[in-house]
Design an enzyme around this catalytic site. Sequence first.
Site, PDB file in Angstrom:
ATOM      1  N   SER A  50       0.846  -1.201   0.000  1.00 44.39           N
ATOM      2  CA  SER A  50       0.000   0.000   0.000  1.00 44.39           C
ATOM      3  C   SER A  50       0.884   1.254   0.000  1.00 44.39           C
ATOM      4  O   SER A  50       2.100   1.179   0.230  1.00 44.39           O
ATOM      5  CB  SER A  50      -0.880   0.005   1.253  1.00 44.39           C
ATOM      6  OG  SER A  50      -0.058   0.184   2.402  1.00 44.39           O
ATOM      7  N   ASP A  83      -0.903  -1.590  -4.163  1.00 43.81           N
ATOM      8  CA  ASP A  83      -2.287  -1.659  -3.689  1.00 43.81           C
ATOM      9  C   ASP A  83      -2.866  -0.235  -3.627  1.00 43.81           C
ATOM     10  O   ASP A  83      -2.228   0.678  -3.083  1.00 43.81           O
ATOM     11  CB  ASP A  83      -2.269  -2.294  -2.288  1.00 43.81           C
ATOM     12  CG  ASP A  83      -3.634  -2.704  -1.792  1.00 43.81           C
ATOM     13  OD1 ASP A  83      -4.545  -2.918  -2.611  1.00 43.81           O
ATOM     14  OD2 ASP A  83      -3.776  -2.844  -0.548  1.00 43.81           O
ATOM     15  N   GLU A 142     -10.672  -0.180 -10.365  1.00 38.38           N
ATOM     16  CA  GLU A 142     -11.782  -0.453  -9.443  1.00 38.38           C
ATOM     17  C   GLU A 142     -13.011   0.318  -9.889  1.00 38.38           C
ATOM     18  O   GLU A 142     -12.956   1.519 -10.149  1.00 38.38           O
ATOM     19  CB  GLU A 142     -11.422  -0.050  -8.008  1.00 38.38           C
ATOM     20  CG  GLU A 142     -12.656  -0.149  -7.088  1.00 38.38           C
ATOM     21  CD  GLU A 142     -12.354  -0.209  -5.609  1.00 38.38           C
ATOM     22  OE1 GLU A 142     -11.271  -0.702  -5.241  1.00 38.38           O
ATOM     23  OE2 GLU A 142     -13.215   0.233  -4.836  1.00 38.38           O
ATOM     24  N   SER A 234     -11.116  -8.846   1.820  1.00 38.57           N
ATOM     25  CA  SER A 234     -11.505 -10.262   1.876  1.00 38.57           C
ATOM     26  C   SER A 234     -10.921 -11.017   3.059  1.00 38.57           C
ATOM     27  O   SER A 234     -10.772 -12.238   2.999  1.00 38.57           O
ATOM     28  CB  SER A 234     -11.133 -10.944   0.559  1.00 38.57           C
ATOM     29  OG  SER A 234     -11.962 -10.434  -0.462  1.00 38.57           O
ATOM     30  N   SER A 235     -10.589 -10.313   4.105  1.00 35.51           N
ATOM     31  CA  SER A 235     -10.203 -11.017   5.330  1.00 35.51           C
ATOM     32  C   SER A 235     -11.423 -11.673   5.948  1.00 35.51           C
ATOM     33  O   SER A 235     -12.547 -11.154   5.866  1.00 35.51           O
ATOM     34  CB  SER A 235      -9.560 -10.052   6.326  1.00 35.51           C
ATOM     35  OG  SER A 235      -8.201  -9.843   5.983  1.00 35.51           O
ATOM     36  N   ASP A 277      -5.294  -8.455   4.145  1.00 34.98           N
ATOM     37  CA  ASP A 277      -4.315  -7.759   4.986  1.00 34.98           C
ATOM     38  C   ASP A 277      -4.671  -7.950   6.463  1.00 34.98           C
ATOM     39  O   ASP A 277      -3.862  -8.409   7.269  1.00 34.98           O
ATOM     40  CB  ASP A 277      -4.302  -6.265   4.611  1.00 34.98           C
ATOM     41  CG  ASP A 277      -3.211  -5.491   5.340  1.00 34.98           C
ATOM     42  OD1 ASP A 277      -2.466  -6.091   6.143  1.00 34.98           O
ATOM     43  OD2 ASP A 277      -3.097  -4.276   5.125  1.00 34.98           O
ATOM     44  N   THR A 278      -5.922  -7.630   6.805  1.00 37.42           N
ATOM     45  CA  THR A 278      -6.341  -7.645   8.207  1.00 37.42           C
ATOM     46  C   THR A 278      -6.074  -8.989   8.889  1.00 37.42           C
ATOM     47  O   THR A 278      -5.608  -9.029  10.038  1.00 37.42           O
ATOM     48  CB  THR A 278      -7.843  -7.295   8.284  1.00 37.42           C
ATOM     49  OG1 THR A 278      -8.001  -5.955   7.811  1.00 37.42           O
ATOM     50  CG2 THR A 278      -8.378  -7.400   9.696  1.00 37.42           C
TER      51      THR A 278
HETATM   52  P1  13P Z   1      -8.784  -6.655   4.461  1.00 38.65           P
HETATM   53  O1  13P Z   1      -8.781  -5.456   5.323  1.00 38.65           O
HETATM   54  O2  13P Z   1     -10.124  -7.369   4.498  1.00 38.65           O
HETATM   55  O3  13P Z   1      -7.685  -7.605   4.754  1.00 38.65           O
HETATM   56  O4  13P Z   1      -8.611  -6.167   2.944  1.00 38.65           O
HETATM   57  C1  13P Z   1      -7.347  -5.817   2.433  1.00 38.65           C
HETATM   58  C2  13P Z   1      -7.447  -5.159   1.091  1.00 38.65           C
HETATM   59  O5  13P Z   1      -8.458  -5.158   0.416  1.00 38.65           O
HETATM   60  C3  13P Z   1      -6.219  -4.490   0.612  1.00 38.65           C
HETATM   61  O6  13P Z   1      -6.422  -3.840  -0.607  1.00 38.65           O
HETATM   62  O1  G3H Z   2      -5.891  -0.977   1.473  1.00 38.53           O
HETATM   63  C1  G3H Z   2      -5.954  -1.592   2.535  1.00 38.53           C
HETATM   64  C2  G3H Z   2      -4.849  -2.364   3.088  1.00 38.53           C
HETATM   65  O2  G3H Z   2      -5.312  -3.043   4.230  1.00 38.53           O
HETATM   66  C3  G3H Z   2      -3.616  -1.541   3.355  1.00 38.53           C
HETATM   67  O3  G3H Z   2      -3.725  -0.859   4.534  1.00 38.53           O
HETATM   68  O4  G3H Z   2      -2.958   1.470   4.052  1.00 38.53           O
HETATM   69  O5  G3H Z   2      -2.947   0.530   6.385  1.00 38.53           O
HETATM   70  O6  G3H Z   2      -1.292  -0.262   4.703  1.00 38.53           O
HETATM   71  P1  G3H Z   2      -2.663   0.311   4.947  1.00 38.53           P
HETATM   72 ZN    ZN Z   3      -8.298  -2.944  -0.895  1.00 36.66          ZN
END
Ligand code: 13P
Ligand code: G3H
Ligand code: ZN
Length: 357
Positions: A50, A83, A142, A234-235, A277-278
């Site tokens: 990100s 990302d 997107e 998608s977590s 990510d989460t």
């Molecule tokens: P989560 O927060 O569900 O893991 O999603 C991550 C995401 O979409 C990063 O682009």
């Molecule tokens: O876009 C969402 C991802 O969970 C990245 O998060 O911007 O905190 O690194 P972040």
């Molecule tokens: Zn995302």
Amino acid sequence: MSRITLRQLLDHAAEHDYGVPAFNINNIEQALAIMEAAEAVDAPVILQVSRGARSYARDIMLAKMIAALEELYPAIPICVHQDHGNEDATCLSAIQHGFTSVMMDGSLKADAKTPADYAYNVGITARVAAMAHAVGASVEGELGVLGSLETGQGEQEDGHGAEGTLSHDQLLTDPDQAVDFVALTKVDALAIAMGTSHGAYKFSRKPDGDILAMRVVEEIHRRLPGVHLVMHGSSSVPQELQDLFNAHGGEMPQTWGVPVDEIVRGIRHGVRKVNIDTDCRLAMAAHFRKVAQDNRAEFDPRKFLKPAMDAMRDLCRDRFERFGTAGHACAIKPVPLSEMARRYRAGALDPHFAAAA
Ligand code: 13P
Ligand code: G3H
Ligand code: ZN
């Protein structure tokens, strides 16, 4: 060479009916956890970064770390993906640092807060796609704004996410517009909105079709069978990780994520990239808490990081297995960016509007 473009990887996934988790990385511990899992099950990987991760770890660190991963894991194809790119410069500077793929998220304006109109989204996404394709890199666009169908709220993780209350028209990607968007922008993958949002607090109950609109995925896949779909947010926010976190002094309110079975259903309907990510954050943080509580005298960071990495590795391995990614790395021979650029120029990678072969 093990670095692969998103386009080549998702074309392979579509041909063989599997999905690829895209895990976010910020540091060597997360990157190694993913790579260990991938090596254990022979899965190709998407490492996504990100804007927040780039400023946390610094571009040069990330670039050299990923080069080291290629040396350590030569048999695993690695796609390095930006990302939620917010503007041209974010995407182009990522490519300068060796990323093979970028997301141009034109659903929001460059402030990553204000929902953008369709013309803005088409304009910026098409422009970035043309530039990225000229050097062989892939582009994810997107359409639709990520956010909760329960509350109408986007999310504000690290300043990224829609502000204000969104309508269901904004929160659910329009299938007709999706066809038009892909034709106009020539993106390699399309992220769609169907009720998922970033972070841990996605749903206030186990999601059903009212709040997680998998029918939108199915409808878009019906109209765009040859286009790779992407599910953000998608977590799954596993209950056992919430419980572990809370059992060791955490105060996370009960929440629900996207059930893995629903993602698997999405993969049957054209979802090829699944953003996570989460879950990785939660797996690590729950184990930090456990070490801190179980051994109050501990002060060696490695004693916190190692169990956290092992937990993240196990989570990643589970997703590689359940999404069908496992077992495919050895069959993929990465095509260099220069050859991908030649194929774009020749029109060989223009979006398919008919069923994939
Ligand atoms: P989560 O927060 O569900 O893991 O999603 C991550 C995401 O979409 C990063 O682009
Ligand atoms: O876009 C969402 C991802 O969970 C990245 O998060 O911007 O905190 O690194 P972040
Ligand atoms: Zn995302």
